[in-house]
Design an enzyme around this catalytic site. Structure first.
Site, PDB file in Angstrom:
ATOM      1  N   SER A   1       0.523  -2.590   5.383  1.00 35.14           N
ATOM      2  CA  SER A   1      -0.249  -3.535   5.943  1.00 35.14           C
ATOM      3  C   SER A   1       0.309  -5.117   5.560  1.00 35.14           C
ATOM      4  O   SER A   1       0.153  -6.123   6.570  1.00 35.14           O
ATOM      5  CB  SER A   1      -1.706  -3.493   5.541  1.00 35.14           C
ATOM      6  OG  SER A   1      -1.876  -3.826   4.303  1.00 35.14           O
TER       7      SER A   1
ATOM      8  N   ASP B   1      -3.557  -4.128  -1.160  1.00 28.07           N
ATOM      9  CA  ASP B   1      -2.434  -4.050  -2.018  1.00 28.07           C
ATOM     10  C   ASP B   1      -1.191  -4.492  -1.364  1.00 28.07           C
ATOM     11  O   ASP B   1      -1.078  -4.841  -0.235  1.00 28.07           O
ATOM     12  CB  ASP B   1      -2.406  -3.047  -2.989  1.00 28.07           C
ATOM     13  CG  ASP B   1      -2.061  -1.655  -1.743  1.00 28.07           C
ATOM     14  OD1 ASP B   1      -1.874  -2.005  -0.626  1.00 28.07           O
ATOM     15  OD2 ASP B   1      -2.154  -0.471  -2.301  1.00 28.07           O
TER      16      ASP B   1
ATOM     17  N   ASP C   1       2.575  -3.315  -0.763  1.00 31.62           N
ATOM     18  CA  ASP C   1       3.514  -2.041  -0.694  1.00 31.62           C
ATOM     19  C   ASP C   1       4.789  -2.727  -0.671  1.00 31.62           C
ATOM     20  O   ASP C   1       5.442  -3.398   0.197  1.00 31.62           O
ATOM     21  CB  ASP C   1       3.438  -1.412   0.440  1.00 31.62           C
ATOM     22  CG  ASP C   1       2.072  -0.598   0.452  1.00 31.62           C
ATOM     23  OD1 ASP C   1       1.708   0.013  -0.647  1.00 31.62           O
ATOM     24  OD2 ASP C   1       1.266  -0.416   1.558  1.00 31.62           O
TER      25      ASP C   1
ATOM     26  N   ASP D   1       2.107  -1.190  -5.245  1.00 28.51           N
ATOM     27  CA  ASP D   1       2.485   0.128  -5.197  1.00 28.51           C
ATOM     28  C   ASP D   1       4.155  -0.117  -4.945  1.00 28.51           C
ATOM     29  O   ASP D   1       4.735  -0.755  -3.810  1.00 28.51           O
ATOM     30  CB  ASP D   1       2.234   0.893  -4.111  1.00 28.51           C
ATOM     31  CG  ASP D   1       1.007   1.497  -4.344  1.00 28.51           C
ATOM     32  OD1 ASP D   1       0.314   1.117  -5.359  1.00 28.51           O
ATOM     33  OD2 ASP D   1       0.444   2.147  -3.592  1.00 28.51           O
TER      34      ASP D   1
ATOM     35  N   LYS E   1      -8.103  -1.148  12.600  1.00 27.01           N
ATOM     36  CA  LYS E   1      -8.312  -0.800  11.069  1.00 27.01           C
ATOM     37  C   LYS E   1      -9.819  -0.950  10.677  1.00 27.01           C
ATOM     38  O   LYS E   1     -10.241  -0.175  10.034  1.00 27.01           O
ATOM     39  CB  LYS E   1      -7.623  -1.551  10.160  1.00 27.01           C
ATOM     40  CG  LYS E   1      -5.979  -1.184  10.314  1.00 27.01           C
ATOM     41  CD  LYS E   1      -5.062  -1.996   9.069  1.00 27.01           C
ATOM     42  CE  LYS E   1      -5.481  -1.365   7.836  1.00 27.01           C
ATOM     43  NZ  LYS E   1      -4.487  -2.103   6.894  1.00 27.01           N
TER      44      LYS E   1
ATOM     45  N   TYR F   1     -10.711   6.658   8.779  1.00 32.23           N
ATOM     46  CA  TYR F   1      -9.497   6.165   8.359  1.00 32.23           C
ATOM     47  C   TYR F   1      -9.218   6.779   6.902  1.00 32.23           C
ATOM     48  O   TYR F   1     -10.445   6.809   6.268  1.00 32.23           O
ATOM     49  CB  TYR F   1      -9.896   4.569   7.925  1.00 32.23           C
ATOM     50  CG  TYR F   1      -8.416   3.920   7.907  1.00 32.23           C
ATOM     51  CD1 TYR F   1      -7.465   3.343   8.735  1.00 32.23           C
ATOM     52  CD2 TYR F   1      -8.359   3.406   6.432  1.00 32.23           C
ATOM     53  CE1 TYR F   1      -6.353   2.713   8.143  1.00 32.23           C
ATOM     54  CE2 TYR F   1      -7.102   2.891   6.025  1.00 32.23           C
ATOM     55  CZ  TYR F   1      -6.060   2.382   6.780  1.00 32.23           C
ATOM     56  OH  TYR F   1      -5.067   1.661   6.478  1.00 32.23           O
TER      57      TYR F   1
END
Length: 542
Positions: free
Chosen positions: A69, A80, A82, A135, A196, A205
């Protein structure tokens, strides 16, 4: 009129708190830049450990590529980051990423809660950086220098890379292809934010629960954008629902990307809703969709299509917010499977919940076998009447099969699945059937809110003493201590090359003592027990 409605929809998104503030965006940018600086220094450190020539040490580099995202520009304040670490040919994932880089990150004061997730489909490190969850998977390219603007869409760079690196790169490559293929990036991002929110509110989701994940929605949205390049945001959303409500599944959804299509071989795990990744003609989005979750996703597509016909007719009394009304679990189902998970403390609970959720598809298939249908509500709740840390899930059951009472055989079967292969402190897992009237009032089932927890896996063996870890490439080079959870501590002293090219460790400045790590042959080291290794290292230190 459409532009006004699109603007009204965007205001709704702002009111829902889906846009981060400029300060929050700047904070994320700073974190990514800091990570880039860290991995560049890490690559040079590893090159030095490998005794590469000085010219190569100076030339080598690594970088950070964002995806998910955040990479698509549709993150919210709670999202978060990525971030993929892309390293050079000599930096391995087992030793250099999960040990050397792990310890560099662990030593930084702004980084906390760092865990190594080694047994997932895409191995990664998960940590908190200045309050934001990150992450960090790893990909190893067959090059010396990975520049900051590395073109991972260039297939020549991906020649002979390992399978783990390929999987890690797939998410980033898919993101970059989507950003290149959508005709209007701003409209695509606005549309995806809305979708979303819709998917989360309507309970469709979450890939682990058999529903749509972020990459699924991104490809589905991009497909609609390609077919309607000049449409407004509100028209794109309407076309999204009309397209997929009538889609002839299991025909795969594929972006117009110039790649040859191959729809003949859609494997079983993607049978219901195959969605091709735009970075390869043979790769599809990983999916856990089952018969039950496919039925619900289709029903929500049809609901959205029915409601959005009002948008096309431009009815003045239409309320766009109705699309995002939370799914009414407590009125749609009379009975639920209650999944109760608990652990001795909050950290262990996160590990345990993550492990069990990774096996949810197995449980869902078992419930479908005896019930025919099950709606796995992705929201996580907490039983406030219990003192131990816990997470509770409530999955809706088929209304037409009210005679299903005995959950014990399902629990026994699922327990065998989750306890096999888990080496941490085992938590508790209990299944029970509850009536809708028995649902706790504080769960707020129809609010779209709930407690969310990021899953971590820590494979622990508390009976094992930590042991020293040695480099696979330099047998005499001491990397650090492997702890019982697979993490590794580095020695507190910095390492340096002496005049003869041997590895040495320098004690703190207040001590004039200099310590040399003696060279041992591989066979000699293997003959030593863990205890004797530790004793020997301590003896050398004296």
């Amino acid at each position: 009129m459409e532009d006004e409605r699109s603007l009204s929809l965007l205001k709704l998104m702002v009111n829902e708190g889906l846009f981060p503030s400029p300060e929050e965006d700047e904070k994320r940018k700073i974190i990514v830049e800091k990570l880039k600086t860290i991995v560049v220094a890490w690559a040079k450190k590893v090159a030095w450990q490998r005794c590469l020539p000085k010219q190569q040490i100076a030339a080598t580099s690594a970088t950070i590529l964002t995806y998910g995202s955040y990479g698509l520009g549709v993150h919210d304040p709670e999202s978060d980051i990525d971030a993929l670490c892309v390293g050079p040919f000599f930096a391995t994932i087992a030793e250099d990423f999960f040990i050397v880089l792990h310890n560099i990150l662990k030593s930084r004061p702004e980084i906390s809660e760092i865990h190594c997730v080694k047994d997932s489909k895409v191995p990664l490190m998960r940590f908190t950086f200045d309050g934001i969850s990150v992450d960090l998977p790893y990909a190893q390219l067959k090059v010396l220098n990975v520049p900051e603007n590395v073109d991972i869409l260039n297939l020549s760079l991906l020649t002979n890379i390992d399978e783990t690196s390929w999987k890690s790169l797939s998410g980033v490559r898919a993101n970059q292809r989507i950003l290149l293929l959508v005709p209007n990036l701003k409209n695509f991002q606005s549309m995806l934010r809305c979708l979303k929110l819709w998917a989360k509110r309507r309970g469709v989701y979450g890939n682990l629960n058999g529903f749509l994940g972020g990459v699924h929605l991104a490809v589905l949205a991009a497909f609609v954008c390609q077919n309607q390049p000049n449409a407004s945001v509100i028209a794109l959303i309407s076309n999204f629902f009309s397209t997929y409500a009538m889609w002839p599944w299991p025909t795969p959804v594929m972006l117009q990307d110039g790649m040859l299509s191959n729809v003949e071989d859609v494997i079983e795990t993607r049978f219901y809703m195959p969605i091709r990744l735009p970075c390869s003609p043979y790769e599809y989005c990983h999916s856990n969709v089952t018969k039950s979750t496919f039925t619900k996703i289709r029903a929500e597509f049809l609901r959205g299509h029915s409601m959005n016909r009002d948008l096309l007719k431009l009815k003045l009394d239409f309320d766009a917010g109705r699309i995002f009304e939370p799914f009414p679990y407590s009125t749609n189902y009379t009975r639920f499977v209650k999944i109760y998970l608990s652990a001795p403390d909050q950290d262990e609970l996160g590990d345990w919940v993550g492990w069990v959720k990774s096996h949810f598809r197995c449980l869902l298939l078992k419930l479908e076998a005896v019930q025919g249908f099950c709606d796995p509500n992705p929201m996580e709740y907490a039983d406030m009447d219990v003192s131990e840390p816990n997470v509770v899930f409530y999955w809706g059951l088929n209304r037409s099969r009210s005679n299903f009472v005995y959950i014990e055989p399902v629990q026994e079967d699922f327990s065998r699945s989750i306890y096999c292969g888990y080496y941490g402190i085992r938590g508790k897992m209990e299944l029970s059937i509850v009536q809708a009237s028995e649902l706790p009032k504080n769960a707020r089932f129809d609010s779209g809110n709930g407690k969310k927890m990021k899953a971590c896996w820590k494979m622990l063996d508390y009976n094992q003493r930590r042991a020293p870890a040695y480099s696979q490439h330099l047998p005499s080079y001491f990397v650090g201590y492997v702890e019982s959870n697979g993490d590794t501590e580095c020695p507190n002293t910095p390492l340096a090359l002496d005049k003869r090219g041997c590895k040495s460790a320098t004690m703190p400045r207040k001590s004039p003592i200099r310590v040399r790590w003696f060279s041992l042959s591989i066979s000699a080291r293997q003959a030593l027990t863990n205890a004797s290794r530790i004793s020997m290292i301590k003896a050398i230190g004296r």
